[in-house]
Design a protein around this motif. Sequence first.
Motif, PDB file in Angstrom:
ATOM      1  N   ILE A   5      72.770  86.664  74.929  1.00 55.51           N
ATOM      2  CA  ILE A   5      73.290  87.812  74.193  1.00 55.51           C
ATOM      3  C   ILE A   5      72.249  88.937  74.140  1.00 55.51           C
ATOM      4  CG2 ILE A   5      72.506  86.828  71.985  1.00 55.51           C
ATOM      5  CD1 ILE A   5      74.960  88.139  70.681  1.00 55.51           C
ATOM      6  N   PRO A   6      72.656  90.193  74.348  1.00 60.39           N
ATOM      7  CA  PRO A   6      71.707  91.306  74.240  1.00 60.39           C
ATOM      8  C   PRO A   6      71.105  91.396  72.840  1.00 60.39           C
ATOM      9  CG  PRO A   6      73.712  92.016  75.359  1.00 60.39           C
ATOM     10  CD  PRO A   6      73.994  90.647  74.809  1.00 60.39           C
ATOM     11  N   ILE A   7      69.800  91.674  72.781  1.00 59.18           N
ATOM     12  CA  ILE A   7      69.084  91.777  71.510  1.00 59.18           C
ATOM     13  C   ILE A   7      68.312  93.088  71.460  1.00 59.18           C
ATOM     14  CG2 ILE A   7      67.293  90.782  70.022  1.00 59.18           C
ATOM     15  CD1 ILE A   7      67.887  88.063  71.310  1.00 59.18           C
ATOM     16  N   ILE A   8      68.514  93.841  70.368  1.00 59.20           N
ATOM     17  CA  ILE A   8      67.720  95.038  70.101  1.00 59.20           C
ATOM     18  C   ILE A   8      66.844  94.751  68.895  1.00 59.20           C
ATOM     19  CG2 ILE A   8      67.757  97.462  69.406  1.00 59.20           C
ATOM     20  CD1 ILE A   8      70.465  97.754  70.729  1.00 59.20           C
ATOM     21  N   LEU A   9      65.529  94.911  69.047  1.00 62.10           N
ATOM     22  CA  LEU A   9      64.612  94.729  67.927  1.00 62.10           C
ATOM     23  C   LEU A   9      64.507  96.022  67.133  1.00 62.10           C
ATOM     24  CD1 LEU A   9      61.576  92.672  69.290  1.00 62.10           C
ATOM     25  CD2 LEU A   9      63.442  91.887  67.837  1.00 62.10           C
ATOM     26  N   LEU A  10      64.487  95.877  65.817  1.00 62.72           N
ATOM     27  CA  LEU A  10      64.322  97.005  64.903  1.00 62.72           C
ATOM     28  C   LEU A  10      62.979  96.832  64.216  1.00 62.72           C
ATOM     29  CD1 LEU A  10      65.801  99.490  63.679  1.00 62.72           C
ATOM     30  CD2 LEU A  10      66.660  97.957  61.899  1.00 62.72           C
ATOM     31  N   THR A  11      62.088  97.801  64.368  1.00 63.86           N
ATOM     32  CA  THR A  11      60.745  97.611  63.855  1.00 63.86           C
ATOM     33  C   THR A  11      60.170  98.885  63.282  1.00 63.86           C
ATOM     34  OG1 THR A  11      58.469  97.018  64.464  1.00 63.86           O
ATOM     35  CG2 THR A  11      59.829  98.012  66.188  1.00 63.86           C
ATOM     36  N   ALA A  12      59.365  98.745  62.248  1.00 69.90           N
ATOM     37  CA  ALA A  12      58.634  99.871  61.685  1.00 69.90           C
ATOM     38  C   ALA A  12      57.275 100.004  62.360  1.00 69.90           C
ATOM     39  CB  ALA A  12      58.456  99.683  60.176  1.00 69.90           C
ATOM     40  N   LEU A  13      56.933  99.084  63.219  1.00 72.96           N
ATOM     41  CA  LEU A  13      55.643  99.095  63.888  1.00 72.96           C
ATOM     42  C   LEU A  13      55.713 100.020  65.093  1.00 72.96           C
ATOM     43  CD1 LEU A  13      54.986  95.250  63.789  1.00 72.96           C
ATOM     44  CD2 LEU A  13      54.213  96.986  62.172  1.00 72.96           C
ATOM     45  N   GLY A  14      54.830 101.019  65.120  1.00 71.55           N
ATOM     46  CA  GLY A  14      54.904 102.021  66.164  1.00 71.55           C
ATOM     47  C   GLY A  14      53.974 101.796  67.337  1.00 71.55           C
ATOM     48  N   GLU A  15      53.054 100.847  67.219  1.00 74.98           N
ATOM     49  CA  GLU A  15      52.097 100.650  68.300  1.00 74.98           C
ATOM     50  C   GLU A  15      52.758 100.047  69.524  1.00 74.98           C
ATOM     51  OE1 GLU A  15      48.921 101.563  68.384  1.00 74.98           O
ATOM     52  OE2 GLU A  15      49.181 102.495  66.415  1.00 74.98           O
ATOM     53  N   GLU A  16      52.306 100.485  70.706  1.00 74.12           N
ATOM     54  CA  GLU A  16      52.871  99.988  71.959  1.00 74.12           C
ATOM     55  C   GLU A  16      52.754  98.479  72.064  1.00 74.12           C
ATOM     56  OE1 GLU A  16      51.716 100.191  76.666  1.00 74.12           O
ATOM     57  OE2 GLU A  16      51.678 102.044  75.510  1.00 74.12           O
ATOM     58  N   VAL A  17      51.630  97.906  71.601  1.00 73.05           N
ATOM     59  CA  VAL A  17      51.424  96.469  71.741  1.00 73.05           C
ATOM     60  C   VAL A  17      52.494  95.686  71.004  1.00 73.05           C
ATOM     61  CG1 VAL A  17      49.834  96.330  69.776  1.00 73.05           C
ATOM     62  CG2 VAL A  17      49.740  94.591  71.562  1.00 73.05           C
ATOM     63  N   ASP A  18      52.956  96.197  69.855  1.00 77.86           N
ATOM     64  CA  ASP A  18      53.991  95.504  69.087  1.00 77.86           C
ATOM     65  C   ASP A  18      55.322  95.521  69.823  1.00 77.86           C
ATOM     66  OD1 ASP A  18      52.325  94.933  66.780  1.00 77.86           O
ATOM     67  OD2 ASP A  18      52.408  97.073  66.357  1.00 77.86           O
ATOM     68  N   ARG A  19      55.618  96.642  70.466  1.00 74.70           N
ATOM     69  CA  ARG A  19      56.862  96.723  71.223  1.00 74.70           C
ATOM     70  C   ARG A  19      56.800  95.805  72.436  1.00 74.70           C
ATOM     71  NH1 ARG A  19      56.466 102.933  70.306  1.00 74.70           N
ATOM     72  NH2 ARG A  19      55.330 102.880  72.259  1.00 74.70           N
ATOM     73  N   ILE A  20      55.627  95.752  73.069  1.00 75.68           N
ATOM     74  CA  ILE A  20      55.467  94.888  74.240  1.00 75.68           C
ATOM     75  C   ILE A  20      55.675  93.429  73.860  1.00 75.68           C
ATOM     76  CG2 ILE A  20      53.787  93.998  75.906  1.00 75.68           C
ATOM     77  CD1 ILE A  20      54.938  96.731  76.608  1.00 75.68           C
ATOM     78  N   VAL A  21      55.129  93.000  72.726  1.00 75.78           N
ATOM     79  CA  VAL A  21      55.316  91.619  72.276  1.00 75.78           C
ATOM     80  C   VAL A  21      56.797  91.330  72.091  1.00 75.78           C
ATOM     81  CG1 VAL A  21      54.930  89.998  70.371  1.00 75.78           C
ATOM     82  CG2 VAL A  21      53.032  91.383  71.221  1.00 75.78           C
ATOM     83  N   GLY A  22      57.531  92.280  71.530  1.00 73.35           N
ATOM     84  CA  GLY A  22      58.968  92.091  71.351  1.00 73.35           C
ATOM     85  C   GLY A  22      59.682  91.878  72.674  1.00 73.35           C
ATOM     86  N   LEU A  23      59.318  92.642  73.684  1.00 68.48           N
ATOM     87  CA  LEU A  23      59.933  92.471  75.000  1.00 68.48           C
ATOM     88  C   LEU A  23      59.524  91.147  75.625  1.00 68.48           C
ATOM     89  CD1 LEU A  23      59.434  96.096  76.372  1.00 68.48           C
ATOM     90  CD2 LEU A  23      61.523  95.101  75.434  1.00 68.48           C
ATOM     91  N   GLU A  24      58.292  90.733  75.371  1.00 70.08           N
ATOM     92  CA  GLU A  24      57.803  89.482  75.957  1.00 70.08           C
ATOM     93  C   GLU A  24      58.550  88.265  75.414  1.00 70.08           C
ATOM     94  OE1 GLU A  24      53.620  89.718  75.141  1.00 70.08           O
ATOM     95  OE2 GLU A  24      53.157  90.504  77.140  1.00 70.08           O
ATOM     96  N   VAL A  25      59.019  88.339  74.180  1.00 66.86           N
ATOM     97  CA  VAL A  25      59.742  87.187  73.626  1.00 66.86           C
ATOM     98  C   VAL A  25      61.232  87.239  73.939  1.00 66.86           C
ATOM     99  CG1 VAL A  25      58.060  86.798  71.782  1.00 66.86           C
ATOM    100  CG2 VAL A  25      60.043  88.260  71.338  1.00 66.86           C
TER     101      VAL A  25
END
Length: 240
Positions: A79-99
């Motif tokens: 199922i498609p998943i969109i993460l919603l986050t208050a964290l703006g750093e690139e590393v946090d977004r990358i971790v989300g994509l990695e999982v």
Amino acid sequence: MQPNSASAKILIVEDDFEIGNLLASTIQESGMLPTVAEDGNVMQSLLRSNSYDLIILDVMLPGEDGLSICKRIRSERTIPIILLTALGEEVDRIVGLEVGADDYITKPFSPREVVARIRSLLRRASYGLTSSSAQRKLRFDGWVIDPMRRRLHDPGNARIALTTTEFDLLLAFCRNPGRVITREELLLFTHSGLAGPIERSIDVHISRLRQKIEADPREPTLLQTVRLGGYTFTASVEEV
């Protein structure tokens, strides 16, 4: 059958009441059907008894956090998943994509952006339903990718689970074998250019894709990096 966006059922996992209600109202106004869960336990209960077409998942949740939940969902479902986050750093977004997330939205967000990203992911998950010569199955190194059903089978005919973005990337490579494809082109192939996504996200998705199709992901032979260029798919591809 994949739904169109007008009938799509969207599960929102968000513990902030106001944000959850804002998302639900925005999604409902666009003609889709939202359900809100305040944590991972409620989400899991809803998933056991209902079917959904997309999940919006907050990263900062009480109990099990969104990244852990995303990783668990991805091990069980496509199922498609969109993460919603208050964290703006690139590393946090990358971790989300990695999982295993397909996309991310950073708070504060525009309601129009949320709807646009949902519709983009739903289109990507269902566009293969249109019959055309471009939807014929493709074979490479014994693997078979089926654009119509959006499925990938390994040489032993076992079905391999891919995220929406991973599937789009592999299909783009199979349709352009031997050609160097830049990261900018890959962002367009995956319909990701809605709100300035980072090119590094492509590298993360490709790393995950290599884990699934390469004999040795550390020494890839199918999906090779071209320095200062992008990526190239080295396999011979034929229509089935």
